[in-house]
Every structure is written in structure tokens, then in C-alpha cells.
Design a protein around this motif. Structure first.
Motif, PDB file in Angstrom:
ATOM      1  N   ASN A   4      40.184 -31.041  69.316  1.00 51.67           N
ATOM      2  CA  ASN A   4      40.886 -30.360  70.404  1.00 51.67           C
ATOM      3  C   ASN A   4      39.968 -30.040  71.567  1.00 51.67           C
ATOM      4  O   ASN A   4      40.427 -29.665  72.641  1.00 51.67           O
ATOM      5  CB  ASN A   4      41.532 -29.069  69.906  1.00 51.67           C
ATOM      6  N   ARG A   5      38.679 -30.172  71.370  1.00 47.79           N
ATOM      7  CA  ARG A   5      37.710 -29.885  72.425  1.00 47.79           C
ATOM      8  C   ARG A   5      37.041 -31.148  72.960  1.00 47.79           C
ATOM      9  O   ARG A   5      35.992 -31.092  73.556  1.00 47.79           O
ATOM     10  CB  ARG A   5      36.684 -28.887  71.916  1.00 47.79           C
ATOM     11  N   GLY A   6      37.666 -32.307  72.698  1.00 42.63           N
ATOM     12  CA  GLY A   6      37.234 -33.546  73.332  1.00 42.63           C
ATOM     13  C   GLY A   6      36.246 -34.411  72.580  1.00 42.63           C
ATOM     14  O   GLY A   6      35.729 -35.376  73.144  1.00 42.63           O
ATOM     15  N   ALA A   7      35.977 -34.129  71.324  1.00 44.78           N
ATOM     16  CA  ALA A   7      35.040 -34.973  70.567  1.00 44.78           C
ATOM     17  C   ALA A   7      35.614 -36.385  70.437  1.00 44.78           C
ATOM     18  O   ALA A   7      36.794 -36.558  70.159  1.00 44.78           O
ATOM     19  CB  ALA A   7      34.785 -34.382  69.188  1.00 44.78           C
ATOM     20  N   ARG A   8      34.770 -37.375  70.658  1.00 43.77           N
ATOM     21  CA  ARG A   8      35.212 -38.769  70.537  1.00 43.77           C
ATOM     22  C   ARG A   8      35.350 -39.198  69.084  1.00 43.77           C
ATOM     23  O   ARG A   8      36.205 -40.000  68.744  1.00 43.77           O
ATOM     24  CB  ARG A   8      34.235 -39.713  71.247  1.00 43.77           C
ATOM     25  N   SER A   9      34.489 -38.672  68.237  1.00 47.84           N
ATOM     26  CA  SER A   9      34.490 -39.071  66.838  1.00 47.84           C
ATOM     27  C   SER A   9      34.202 -37.846  65.979  1.00 47.84           C
ATOM     28  O   SER A   9      33.308 -37.064  66.293  1.00 47.84           O
ATOM     29  CB  SER A   9      33.409 -40.134  66.610  1.00 47.84           C
ATOM     30  N   VAL A  10      34.974 -37.702  64.897  1.00 49.47           N
ATOM     31  CA  VAL A  10      34.810 -36.560  64.006  1.00 49.47           C
ATOM     32  C   VAL A  10      34.863 -37.058  62.567  1.00 49.47           C
ATOM     33  O   VAL A  10      35.729 -37.849  62.206  1.00 49.47           O
ATOM     34  CB  VAL A  10      35.938 -35.514  64.212  1.00 49.47           C
ATOM     35  N   HIS A  11      33.919 -36.605  61.764  1.00 46.27           N
ATOM     36  CA  HIS A  11      33.931 -36.888  60.330  1.00 46.27           C
ATOM     37  C   HIS A  11      33.966 -35.556  59.595  1.00 46.27           C
ATOM     38  O   HIS A  11      33.228 -34.639  59.940  1.00 46.27           O
ATOM     39  CB  HIS A  11      32.688 -37.686  59.912  1.00 46.27           C
ATOM     40  N   LEU A  12      34.818 -35.480  58.611  1.00 47.75           N
ATOM     41  CA  LEU A  12      34.946 -34.268  57.814  1.00 47.75           C
ATOM     42  C   LEU A  12      34.397 -34.534  56.421  1.00 47.75           C
ATOM     43  O   LEU A  12      34.789 -35.502  55.775  1.00 47.75           O
ATOM     44  CB  LEU A  12      36.414 -33.847  57.712  1.00 47.75           C
ATOM     45  N   TYR A  13      33.504 -33.668  55.973  1.00 52.85           N
ATOM     46  CA  TYR A  13      32.935 -33.749  54.637  1.00 52.85           C
ATOM     47  C   TYR A  13      33.372 -32.506  53.880  1.00 52.85           C
ATOM     48  O   TYR A  13      33.225 -31.390  54.380  1.00 52.85           O
ATOM     49  CB  TYR A  13      31.409 -33.794  54.695  1.00 52.85           C
ATOM     50  N   ALA A  14      33.900 -32.701  52.688  1.00 49.19           N
ATOM     51  CA  ALA A  14      34.346 -31.572  51.883  1.00 49.19           C
ATOM     52  C   ALA A  14      34.089 -31.863  50.411  1.00 49.19           C
ATOM     53  O   ALA A  14      34.315 -32.982  49.952  1.00 49.19           O
ATOM     54  CB  ALA A  14      35.833 -31.315  52.102  1.00 49.19           C
ATOM     55  N   ARG A  15      33.586 -30.864  49.701  1.00 58.29           N
ATOM     56  CA  ARG A  15      33.411 -31.039  48.256  1.00 58.29           C
ATOM     57  C   ARG A  15      34.773 -31.105  47.576  1.00 58.29           C
ATOM     58  O   ARG A  15      34.982 -31.807  46.610  1.00 58.29           O
ATOM     59  CB  ARG A  15      32.571 -29.913  47.691  1.00 58.29           C
ATOM     60  N   SER A  16      35.710 -30.316  48.102  1.00 58.18           N
ATOM     61  CA  SER A  16      37.101 -30.337  47.650  1.00 58.18           C
ATOM     62  C   SER A  16      37.941 -29.864  48.823  1.00 58.18           C
ATOM     63  O   SER A  16      37.406 -29.335  49.797  1.00 58.18           O
ATOM     64  CB  SER A  16      37.295 -29.425  46.435  1.00 58.18           C
ATOM     65  N   VAL A  17      39.231 -30.047  48.747  1.00 62.21           N
ATOM     66  CA  VAL A  17      40.106 -29.627  49.837  1.00 62.21           C
ATOM     67  C   VAL A  17      41.039 -28.550  49.325  1.00 62.21           C
ATOM     68  O   VAL A  17      41.829 -28.787  48.415  1.00 62.21           O
ATOM     69  CB  VAL A  17      40.908 -30.815  50.402  1.00 62.21           C
ATOM     70  N   ARG A  18      40.910 -27.357  49.916  1.00 60.36           N
ATOM     71  CA  ARG A  18      41.783 -26.236  49.579  1.00 60.36           C
ATOM     72  C   ARG A  18      42.461 -25.711  50.846  1.00 60.36           C
ATOM     73  O   ARG A  18      42.999 -24.628  50.862  1.00 60.36           O
ATOM     74  CB  ARG A  18      40.971 -25.113  48.923  1.00 60.36           C
TER      75      ARG A  18
END
Length: 131
Positions: A4-18
Motif C-alpha cells: 500500500n506504500r508503493g513497494a514494487r516487490s514484496v516477499h512474506l516469510y512466516a513460520r506459520s500463518v495465524r
């Protein structure tokens, strides 16, 4: 947040998703990696991939299972109840701050401030000879 702040590329790392489902849906599947990962803050890299910026976000659920044997009072969502002025729990001389206590706003800065509240309460107690 970052998209939402204009990043061209974003990767999300999570050990688990809650996360709440709305956030999971908005994140999409591309660029999401679930499981163990290694962060190197000195090189700003995750699993060997370099980034311009690394942001750390924490969950919205208390991860307080480590304290179950202490039988601390909890609220309806599972957060450890604390005294507002001292961060002391329902068991004397045990203090809780951060994500397990949910004292104010769930962020690192607030948790650090709550740590100061607890430290000052402990200091006052020591000075009175109570510990």
C-alpha cells in the motif's frame, strides 16, 4: 502494508500463518513462503536473498503456553492479565509484557515501554525491601 506504500516487490516469510483471513487473502499466494527461514540483519537478507528493507510484524494471538504451569489469570482471548500501573500478573513477583499481555498496542515499541513499566515496578519493590 508495504504494498500500500508503493513497494514494487514484496516477499512474506512466516513460520506459520495465524493471520486473519482478510490479510491472508490480500497478501495473495505469490511471494509467500511458509516454514523455517534464516534472517541476516547485517546483510539485510533472508535465506540468502538480499532486500532493501526488512520489516518484522508479529501476530495478534498470545503465545503464552510457556507460562501455563504458573496458572496466571487470563482474559477471554488468552492474554495474561496484568496490573496497568506495574505490569504485574495475578501471581506476585511475576510480570508480563509484550504479545502475551496485550497491555496497550501490539507493537515492539509499546512492548519495550511496558518493559520499562515492569522494571520500574520491580525496582520500587526492591527499594522497599519487598523482593
Amino acid at each position: 502494508y508495504v504494498r500500500n506504500r508503493g513497494a514494487r516487490s514484496v516477499h512474506l516469510y512466516a513460520r506459520s500463518v495465524r493471520a486473519q483471513q482478510q490479510w491472508v487473502t490480500r497478501a495473495g499466494r505469490e511471494g509467500v513462503r511458509i516454514g523455517p527461514y534464516k534472517v541476516d540483519p547485517a546483510t539485510r537478507s533472508v535465506d540468502g536473498r538480499q532486500y532493501d528493507l526488512i520489516l518484522v510484524f508479529y501476530g495478534w494471538e498470545p503465545q503464552a503456553g510457556f507460562a501455563n504451569s504458573l496458572h496466571l489469570a487470563r482474559d477471554e482471548r488468552g492474554y495474561i492479565r496484568t496490573d496497568f500501573a506495574t505490569a504485574e500478573t495475578s501471581v506476585p513477583d511475576i510480570y508480563a509484557v509484550g504479545e502475551v499481555a496485550h497491555r496497550m498496542h501490539p507493537c515492539v515499541v509499546t512492548s519495550m515501554a511496558d518493559g520499562v513499566v515492569a522494571a520500574k515496578a520491580i525496582q520500587r519493590r526492591w527499594e522497599r525491601g519487598g523482593v
